[in-house]
Motif scaffolding. Structure first.
Motif, PDB file in Angstrom:
ATOM      1  N   ASP A  68      32.761 -56.024-112.601  1.00  0.00           N
ATOM      2  CA  ASP A  68      33.584 -55.392-113.624  1.00  0.00           C
ATOM      3  C   ASP A  68      34.169 -54.067-113.149  1.00  0.00           C
ATOM      4  O   ASP A  68      34.507 -53.216-113.971  1.00  0.00           O
ATOM      5  CB  ASP A  68      32.741 -55.164-114.883  1.00  0.00           C
ATOM      6  N   ASP A  69      34.305 -53.895-111.853  1.00  0.00           N
ATOM      7  CA  ASP A  69      34.784 -52.635-111.283  1.00  0.00           C
ATOM      8  C   ASP A  69      36.296 -52.522-111.464  1.00  0.00           C
ATOM      9  O   ASP A  69      37.060 -53.303-110.884  1.00  0.00           O
ATOM     10  CB  ASP A  69      34.426 -52.582-109.801  1.00  0.00           C
ATOM     11  N   PRO A  70      36.768 -51.536-112.252  1.00  0.00           N
ATOM     12  CA  PRO A  70      38.210 -51.381-112.433  1.00  0.00           C
ATOM     13  C   PRO A  70      38.890 -50.645-111.281  1.00  0.00           C
ATOM     14  O   PRO A  70      40.115 -50.700-111.146  1.00  0.00           O
ATOM     15  CB  PRO A  70      38.306 -50.562-113.722  1.00  0.00           C
ATOM     16  N   ALA A  71      38.111 -49.948-110.473  1.00  0.00           N
ATOM     17  CA  ALA A  71      38.680 -49.125-109.408  1.00  0.00           C
ATOM     18  C   ALA A  71      38.886 -49.922-108.121  1.00  0.00           C
ATOM     19  O   ALA A  71      39.951 -49.843-107.487  1.00  0.00           O
ATOM     20  CB  ALA A  71      37.775 -47.924-109.138  1.00  0.00           C
ATOM     21  N   THR A  72      37.878 -50.669-107.703  1.00  0.00           N
ATOM     22  CA  THR A  72      37.963 -51.523-106.514  1.00  0.00           C
ATOM     23  C   THR A  72      37.392 -52.889-106.891  1.00  0.00           C
ATOM     24  O   THR A  72      36.223 -53.168-106.658  1.00  0.00           O
ATOM     25  CB  THR A  72      37.184 -50.918-105.324  1.00  0.00           C
ATOM     26  N   PRO A  73      38.198 -53.732-107.499  1.00  0.00           N
ATOM     27  CA  PRO A  73      37.721 -55.021-107.994  1.00  0.00           C
ATOM     28  C   PRO A  73      37.269 -55.949-106.866  1.00  0.00           C
ATOM     29  O   PRO A  73      37.523 -55.669-105.686  1.00  0.00           O
ATOM     30  CB  PRO A  73      38.931 -55.579-108.739  1.00  0.00           C
ATOM     31  N   PRO A  74      36.608 -57.045-107.220  1.00  0.00           N
ATOM     32  CA  PRO A  74      36.062 -57.937-106.189  1.00  0.00           C
ATOM     33  C   PRO A  74      37.076 -58.408-105.157  1.00  0.00           C
ATOM     34  O   PRO A  74      36.712 -58.633-103.991  1.00  0.00           O
ATOM     35  CB  PRO A  74      35.498 -59.105-107.010  1.00  0.00           C
ATOM     36  N   SER A  75      38.327 -58.556-105.532  1.00  0.00           N
ATOM     37  CA  SER A  75      39.332 -58.999-104.558  1.00  0.00           C
ATOM     38  C   SER A  75      39.459 -58.035-103.388  1.00  0.00           C
ATOM     39  O   SER A  75      39.741 -58.464-102.255  1.00  0.00           O
ATOM     40  CB  SER A  75      40.694 -59.179-105.241  1.00  0.00           C
ATOM     41  N   TYR A  76      39.234 -56.738-103.623  1.00  0.00           N
ATOM     42  CA  TYR A  76      39.298 -55.759-102.539  1.00  0.00           C
ATOM     43  C   TYR A  76      38.189 -56.007-101.519  1.00  0.00           C
ATOM     44  O   TYR A  76      38.408 -55.916-100.309  1.00  0.00           O
ATOM     45  CB  TYR A  76      39.158 -54.336-103.086  1.00  0.00           C
ATOM     46  N   LEU A  77      36.992 -56.293-102.027  1.00  0.00           N
ATOM     47  CA  LEU A  77      35.855 -56.519-101.141  1.00  0.00           C
ATOM     48  C   LEU A  77      35.959 -57.868-100.449  1.00  0.00           C
ATOM     49  O   LEU A  77      35.554 -58.021 -99.281  1.00  0.00           O
ATOM     50  CB  LEU A  77      34.550 -56.413-101.929  1.00  0.00           C
ATOM     51  N   GLU A  78      36.515 -58.846-101.148  1.00  0.00           N
ATOM     52  CA  GLU A  78      36.737 -60.151-100.531  1.00  0.00           C
ATOM     53  C   GLU A  78      37.694 -60.025 -99.350  1.00  0.00           C
ATOM     54  O   GLU A  78      37.490 -60.642 -98.294  1.00  0.00           O
ATOM     55  CB  GLU A  78      37.288 -61.123-101.558  1.00  0.00           C
ATOM     56  N   ALA A  79      38.740 -59.214 -99.511  1.00  0.00           N
ATOM     57  CA  ALA A  79      39.692 -59.010 -98.419  1.00  0.00           C
ATOM     58  C   ALA A  79      39.017 -58.379 -97.210  1.00  0.00           C
ATOM     59  O   ALA A  79      39.319 -58.746 -96.062  1.00  0.00           O
ATOM     60  CB  ALA A  79      40.851 -58.141 -98.895  1.00  0.00           C
ATOM     61  N   ILE A  80      38.110 -57.443 -97.447  1.00  0.00           N
ATOM     62  CA  ILE A  80      37.377 -56.818 -96.341  1.00  0.00           C
ATOM     63  C   ILE A  80      36.488 -57.837 -95.645  1.00  0.00           C
ATOM     64  O   ILE A  80      36.485 -57.953 -94.413  1.00  0.00           O
ATOM     65  CB  ILE A  80      36.545 -55.629 -96.857  1.00  0.00           C
ATOM     66  N   ALA A  81      35.708 -58.591 -96.442  1.00  0.00           N
ATOM     67  CA  ALA A  81      34.791 -59.576 -95.860  1.00  0.00           C
ATOM     68  C   ALA A  81      35.535 -60.619 -95.046  1.00  0.00           C
ATOM     69  O   ALA A  81      35.046 -61.085 -94.004  1.00  0.00           O
ATOM     70  CB  ALA A  81      33.974 -60.241 -96.965  1.00  0.00           C
ATOM     71  N   ASP A  82      36.740 -60.993 -95.494  1.00  0.00           N
ATOM     72  CA  ASP A  82      37.525 -61.990 -94.776  1.00  0.00           C
ATOM     73  C   ASP A  82      38.137 -61.444 -93.495  1.00  0.00           C
ATOM     74  O   ASP A  82      38.374 -62.207 -92.545  1.00  0.00           O
ATOM     75  CB  ASP A  82      38.650 -62.514 -95.677  1.00  0.00           C
ATOM     76  N   ALA A  83      38.412 -60.139 -93.455  1.00  0.00           N
ATOM     77  CA  ALA A  83      39.158 -59.572 -92.327  1.00  0.00           C
ATOM     78  C   ALA A  83      38.276 -59.108 -91.176  1.00  0.00           C
ATOM     79  O   ALA A  83      38.724 -59.102 -90.025  1.00  0.00           O
ATOM     80  CB  ALA A  83      40.025 -58.410 -92.797  1.00  0.00           C
ATOM     81  N   VAL A  84      37.034 -58.672 -91.457  1.00  0.00           N
ATOM     82  CA  VAL A  84      36.159 -58.241 -90.372  1.00  0.00           C
ATOM     83  C   VAL A  84      35.676 -59.462 -89.597  1.00  0.00           C
ATOM     84  O   VAL A  84      35.799 -60.602 -90.047  1.00  0.00           O
ATOM     85  CB  VAL A  84      34.971 -57.410 -90.900  1.00  0.00           C
ATOM     86  N   GLN A  85      35.085 -59.226 -88.430  1.00  0.00           N
ATOM     87  CA  GLN A  85      34.708 -60.346 -87.577  1.00  0.00           C
ATOM     88  C   GLN A  85      33.514 -61.134 -88.111  1.00  0.00           C
ATOM     89  O   GLN A  85      33.406 -62.340 -87.882  1.00  0.00           O
ATOM     90  CB  GLN A  85      34.421 -59.842 -86.154  1.00  0.00           C
ATOM     91  N   ALA A 112      36.661 -39.343-117.343  1.00  0.00           N
ATOM     92  CA  ALA A 112      37.413 -40.527-116.921  1.00  0.00           C
ATOM     93  C   ALA A 112      36.809 -41.157-115.673  1.00  0.00           C
ATOM     94  O   ALA A 112      36.778 -42.391-115.533  1.00  0.00           O
ATOM     95  CB  ALA A 112      38.872 -40.155-116.667  1.00  0.00           C
ATOM     96  N   VAL A 113      36.318 -40.343-114.763  1.00  0.00           N
ATOM     97  CA  VAL A 113      35.696 -40.865-113.548  1.00  0.00           C
ATOM     98  C   VAL A 113      34.444 -41.669-113.887  1.00  0.00           C
ATOM     99  O   VAL A 113      34.256 -42.804-113.420  1.00  0.00           O
ATOM    100  CB  VAL A 113      35.368 -39.717-112.575  1.00  0.00           C
ATOM    101  N   VAL A 114      33.583 -41.100-114.696  1.00  0.00           N
ATOM    102  CA  VAL A 114      32.325 -41.784-115.025  1.00  0.00           C
ATOM    103  C   VAL A 114      32.584 -43.041-115.853  1.00  0.00           C
ATOM    104  O   VAL A 114      31.836 -44.021-115.760  1.00  0.00           O
ATOM    105  CB  VAL A 114      31.358 -40.816-115.741  1.00  0.00           C
ATOM    106  N   ALA A 115      33.664 -43.065-116.615  1.00  0.00           N
ATOM    107  CA  ALA A 115      34.023 -44.270-117.367  1.00  0.00           C
ATOM    108  C   ALA A 115      34.325 -45.441-116.444  1.00  0.00           C
ATOM    109  O   ALA A 115      34.200 -46.606-116.858  1.00  0.00           O
ATOM    110  CB  ALA A 115      35.214 -43.992-118.266  1.00  0.00           C
ATOM    111  N   ARG A 116      34.706 -45.167-115.200  1.00  0.00           N
ATOM    112  CA  ARG A 116      34.944 -46.234-114.227  1.00  0.00           C
ATOM    113  C   ARG A 116      33.685 -46.560-113.429  1.00  0.00           C
ATOM    114  O   ARG A 116      33.615 -47.617-112.791  1.00  0.00           O
ATOM    115  CB  ARG A 116      36.080 -45.848-113.271  1.00  0.00           C
ATOM    116  N   TRP A 117      32.719 -45.656-113.420  1.00  0.00           N
ATOM    117  CA  TRP A 117      31.501 -45.881-112.637  1.00  0.00           C
ATOM    118  C   TRP A 117      30.602 -46.953-113.240  1.00  0.00           C
ATOM    119  O   TRP A 117      29.892 -47.647-112.514  1.00  0.00           O
ATOM    120  CB  TRP A 117      30.722 -44.572-112.515  1.00  0.00           C
TER     121      TRP A 117
END
Length: 256
Positions: free
Chosen positions: A206-223, A143-148
């Motif tokens: 196509d990341d089901p575990a940490t989709p692009p919205s998660y990374l967008e939130a990080i990029a927007d929040a850091v300085q 199951a883990v590798v299926a998300r990788w």
């Protein structure tokens, strides 16, 4: 400080700037193999196995994100490195965020791949830890590798699928479970505005575990953050699209 001496491997240019590569949950320092040659041409590369993974010690839990961060600080101290670039994927990216927030003087530039500042529900991580303690890491490997990776990639590359499943199954049960509980307890959202290191957040489209919205939130929040979304890739975007990801890492770390 609750640090342990994690296993590490040095390579690349002895005189180059130092970059630390930090692995995901269920992987080892070998997860960077497809990116290594491109990074080694420009940098002194430090790869390590997160505590409880690979050849690093399995200390009895519980673990915290601060413990994982302390392990990196201790590793840099052992290598007499005062300041380094940091590249982390998933759990490695979580470690990088906490390191950059707590010890800004130790982090030059930061690359965060396929990660999140807060992963919910916490119950899912506790459930996975319980499964691993009861049945071993082999119970979650498929199951883990299926998300990788994306389904098409796994179908076309059965050898990669088998190797990665074997890697997950070889992770010590308590090390894996302890790091699941790190993620369950972790909330780095208030840390993000304190991160001053220029940050590249890389998402797998196509990341089901940490989709692009998660990374967008990080990029927007850091300085000083920006987002790259890598097409046709899931949670291990660095391994599914190594050419794109390696070039992006090198370009970001060499920027002035």
């Amino acid at each position: 400080m609750n640090a342990i001496d994690v296993h590490h491997v040095l390579s690349g240019r002895p005189d180059g700037p130092v970059v630390v590569l930090s692995n995901s949950l269920g992987a080892t320092h070998a997860m960077w193999d497809e990116n290594l040659a491109g990074v080694e041409r420009h940098f002194r590369v430090v790869r390590y196995d997160t505590r409880g993974h690979g050849r690093s010690p399995v200390r009895p839990g519980p673990y915290s994100i601060d413990d994982l961060t302390d392990d990196v600080v201790a590793l840099l101290d052992r290598l007499d490195v005062q300041r380094a670039h940091f590249v982390g994927l998933s759990l490695g990216g979580m470690t990088g965020m906490r390191l950059a927030a707590r010890h800004p003087e130790r982090v030059d530039r930061l690359v965060l791949l396929c990660t999140g500042a807060h992963l919910t529900p916490s119950s899912a991580w506790h459930d996975r830890a319980a499964t691993v303690r009861a049945h071993g890491t082999q119970a979650v490997a498929e199951a883990v590798v299926a998300r990788w990776f994306t389904p098409g990639f796994l179908e076309a590359n059965p050898g990669v699928k088998a190797t990665c499943e074997a890697t997950v199954a070889a992770i010590p049960d308590e090390g894996y479970a302890g790091c699941c509980e790190v993620i369950a307890a972790m909330d780095l959202r208030t840390d993000l505005p304190a991160i001053t290191a220029p940050t590249l957040a890389i998402a797998g489209a196509d990341d089901p575990a940490t989709p692009p919205s998660y990374l967008e939130a990080i990029a927007d929040a850091v300085q000083d953050g920006r987002l790259l979304v890598v097409p046709d890739s899931a949670h291990l975007a660095n391994a599914q699209q190594p050419a794109i990801v390696t070039r992006a890492i090198v370009d970001h770390l060499q920027a002035t």
